[in-house]
Design a protein around this motif. Sequence first.
Motif, PDB file in Angstrom:
ATOM      1  N   ILE A 231       0.930  -0.910  -0.042  1.00  0.00           N
ATOM      2  CA  ILE A 231       0.046   0.052  -0.179  1.00  0.00           C
ATOM      3  C   ILE A 231       0.827   1.154  -0.097  1.00  0.00           C
ATOM      4  CG2 ILE A 231      -1.641   1.622   1.482  1.00  0.00           C
ATOM      5  CD1 ILE A 231      -3.073  -0.941   2.187  1.00  0.00           C
ATOM      6  N   VAL A 232       0.994   1.985  -0.972  1.00  0.00           N
ATOM      7  CA  VAL A 232       1.460   3.344  -1.125  1.00  0.00           C
ATOM      8  C   VAL A 232       0.466   4.339  -0.551  1.00  0.00           C
ATOM      9  CG1 VAL A 232       2.952   4.744  -2.666  1.00  0.00           C
ATOM     10  CG2 VAL A 232       2.828   2.292  -3.049  1.00  0.00           C
ATOM     11  N   PRO A 233       0.845   4.924   0.402  1.00  0.00           N
ATOM     12  CA  PRO A 233      -0.052   6.012   0.959  1.00  0.00           C
ATOM     13  C   PRO A 233      -0.139   7.181  -0.057  1.00  0.00           C
ATOM     14  CG  PRO A 233       1.496   5.346   2.660  1.00  0.00           C
ATOM     15  CD  PRO A 233       1.873   4.975   1.458  1.00  0.00           C
ATOM     16  N   LEU A 234      -1.285   7.739  -0.287  1.00  0.00           N
ATOM     17  CA  LEU A 234      -1.621   8.826  -1.053  1.00  0.00           C
ATOM     18  C   LEU A 234      -0.673  10.186  -0.879  1.00  0.00           C
ATOM     19  CD1 LEU A 234      -3.347  10.373  -3.222  1.00  0.00           C
ATOM     20  CD2 LEU A 234      -4.834  11.258  -1.191  1.00  0.00           C
ATOM     21  N   ASP A 235      -0.300  10.367   0.258  1.00  0.00           N
ATOM     22  CA  ASP A 235       0.727  11.710   0.516  1.00  0.00           C
ATOM     23  C   ASP A 235       2.051  11.177  -0.202  1.00  0.00           C
ATOM     24  OD1 ASP A 235       1.272   9.711   2.390  1.00  0.00           O
ATOM     25  OD2 ASP A 235       1.818  11.328   3.829  1.00  0.00           O
ATOM     26  N   ILE A 236       2.436   9.854  -0.152  1.00  0.00           N
ATOM     27  CA  ILE A 236       3.912   9.540  -0.920  1.00  0.00           C
ATOM     28  C   ILE A 236       3.524   9.511  -2.121  1.00  0.00           C
ATOM     29  CG2 ILE A 236       5.396   7.522  -1.081  1.00  0.00           C
ATOM     30  CD1 ILE A 236       5.592   9.257   1.777  1.00  0.00           C
ATOM     31  N   LEU A 237       2.553   8.790  -2.796  1.00  0.00           N
ATOM     32  CA  LEU A 237       2.108   8.906  -4.190  1.00  0.00           C
ATOM     33  C   LEU A 237       2.337  10.397  -4.924  1.00  0.00           C
ATOM     34  CD1 LEU A 237       1.280   7.145  -6.545  1.00  0.00           C
ATOM     35  CD2 LEU A 237      -0.984   7.512  -6.145  1.00  0.00           C
ATOM     36  N   LYS A 238       1.619  11.152  -4.074  1.00  0.00           N
ATOM     37  CA  LYS A 238       1.586  12.697  -4.417  1.00  0.00           C
ATOM     38  C   LYS A 238       2.912  13.430  -4.568  1.00  0.00           C
ATOM     39  CE  LYS A 238      -1.569  15.400  -3.341  1.00  0.00           C
ATOM     40  NZ  LYS A 238      -2.237  16.560  -2.398  1.00  0.00           N
ATOM     41  N   ASP A 239       3.788  13.088  -3.545  1.00  0.00           N
ATOM     42  CA  ASP A 239       4.955  13.570  -3.450  1.00  0.00           C
ATOM     43  C   ASP A 239       5.973  13.251  -4.747  1.00  0.00           C
ATOM     44  OD1 ASP A 239       7.199  14.949  -2.138  1.00  0.00           O
ATOM     45  OD2 ASP A 239       7.913  12.982  -1.626  1.00  0.00           O
ATOM     46  N   TYR A 240       5.835  11.873  -4.795  1.00  0.00           N
ATOM     47  CA  TYR A 240       6.555  11.329  -6.312  1.00  0.00           C
ATOM     48  C   TYR A 240       5.904  12.127  -7.544  1.00  0.00           C
ATOM     49  CZ  TYR A 240       9.476   7.708  -4.159  1.00  0.00           C
ATOM     50  OH  TYR A 240      10.330   7.062  -3.471  1.00  0.00           O
ATOM     51  N   PHE A 241       4.633  12.199  -7.588  1.00  0.00           N
ATOM     52  CA  PHE A 241       4.012  13.031  -8.591  1.00  0.00           C
ATOM     53  C   PHE A 241       4.579  14.179  -8.861  1.00  0.00           C
ATOM     54  CE2 PHE A 241       1.168  10.301 -11.047  1.00  0.00           C
ATOM     55  CZ  PHE A 241       0.499  11.116 -11.641  1.00  0.00           C
ATOM     56  N   ASP A 242       4.447  15.010  -7.693  1.00  0.00           N
ATOM     57  CA  ASP A 242       4.945  16.470  -7.710  1.00  0.00           C
ATOM     58  C   ASP A 242       6.551  16.559  -8.160  1.00  0.00           C
ATOM     59  OD1 ASP A 242       2.453  17.070  -6.993  1.00  0.00           O
ATOM     60  OD2 ASP A 242       2.905  17.335  -4.695  1.00  0.00           O
ATOM     61  N   LYS A 243       7.239  15.702  -7.549  1.00  0.00           N
ATOM     62  CA  LYS A 243       8.654  15.606  -8.012  1.00  0.00           C
ATOM     63  C   LYS A 243       8.908  15.568  -9.435  1.00  0.00           C
ATOM     64  CE  LYS A 243      10.200  14.640  -3.490  1.00  0.00           C
ATOM     65  NZ  LYS A 243      11.095  13.646  -2.487  1.00  0.00           N
ATOM     66  N   ALA A 244       8.267  14.317  -9.895  1.00  0.00           N
ATOM     67  CA  ALA A 244       8.465  14.252 -11.401  1.00  0.00           C
ATOM     68  C   ALA A 244       7.917  15.300 -12.264  1.00  0.00           C
ATOM     69  CB  ALA A 244       7.481  12.908 -11.696  1.00  0.00           C
ATOM     70  N   ALA A 245       6.779  16.167 -11.891  1.00  0.00           N
ATOM     71  CA  ALA A 245       6.293  17.168 -12.569  1.00  0.00           C
ATOM     72  C   ALA A 245       7.313  18.120 -12.571  1.00  0.00           C
ATOM     73  CB  ALA A 245       5.020  17.825 -12.190  1.00  0.00           C
ATOM     74  N   ASN A 246       8.307  18.446 -11.494  1.00  0.00           N
ATOM     75  CA  ASN A 246       9.364  19.366 -11.540  1.00  0.00           C
ATOM     76  C   ASN A 246      10.815  18.789 -11.902  1.00  0.00           C
ATOM     77  OD1 ASN A 246       7.846  21.191 -10.493  1.00  0.00           O
ATOM     78  ND2 ASN A 246       7.614  20.430  -8.566  1.00  0.00           N
ATOM     79  N   GLY A 247      10.735  17.802 -12.876  1.00  0.00           N
ATOM     80  CA  GLY A 247      11.918  17.327 -13.420  1.00  0.00           C
ATOM     81  C   GLY A 247      12.508  15.927 -12.461  1.00  0.00           C
ATOM     82  N   GLY A 248      12.016  15.607 -11.511  1.00  0.00           N
ATOM     83  CA  GLY A 248      12.556  14.191 -10.673  1.00  0.00           C
ATOM     84  C   GLY A 248      12.130  13.112 -11.443  1.00  0.00           C
ATOM     85  N   ARG A 249      12.529  12.254 -10.873  1.00  0.00           N
ATOM     86  CA  ARG A 249      12.448  10.860 -10.991  1.00  0.00           C
ATOM     87  C   ARG A 249      10.884  10.444 -11.671  1.00  0.00           C
ATOM     88  NH1 ARG A 249      15.121   5.802  -9.251  1.00  0.00           N
ATOM     89  NH2 ARG A 249      13.799   3.927  -9.836  1.00  0.00           N
TER      90      ARG A 249
END
Length: 187
Positions: free
Chosen positions: A130-148
């Motif tokens: 289970i990937v918590p929503l806040d962790i999922l959103k954090d990865y999504f936000d970082k990807a939108a800003n050029g991250g992994r």
Amino acid sequence: MKQERMTTKEYRKQTNYANRGMNFEKRIQQANKDYDAKGVAVIDKLPTPVRVLGSEKGMIKGFYESKSTVDFSGTFEGRSITFEAKSVTGKSFPLKNISDHQIKHLQKVSDHGAIAFLLLEFRDMGEVFIVPLDILKDYFDKAANGGRKSIPYNSMELHAYEVKKGAQVPLDYLETARKMEEVKWDG
């Protein structure tokens, strides 16, 4: 007119891509039946909205009326529960496999008190998290800003909750969701 045959490789590629998460989904649906039979929870698979135009020679013709929200929704211990389920091979979950509108939907239901998360299977490892929503959103936000652009398997130990086989439910994700919520509210 001669019909061209698909090579075995082409058939496997098409079949595997189309059905890559079906076994995982079947396991989730069996768990949901078990939960319902035991009076633990009522969780249903949400259908994709389809408009049927008609049928011809036994084939139904239609189109997707709108984007689907997420895969599963229901009630558990008096609370709404909503989640998207994904199954991947390899050692990372590509973020392109989940849509922005699905993240937004999970956030909206979470804002209203629902338990919301990503249920993620790493098929090669035979593990579910289970990937918590806040962790999922954090990865999504970082990807939108050029991250992994993916969530690596090795980060699951730090940021996710492993789903274990339960005594009475083969894929006991609700026990894991309960533990995730206890951690969330404790601290």
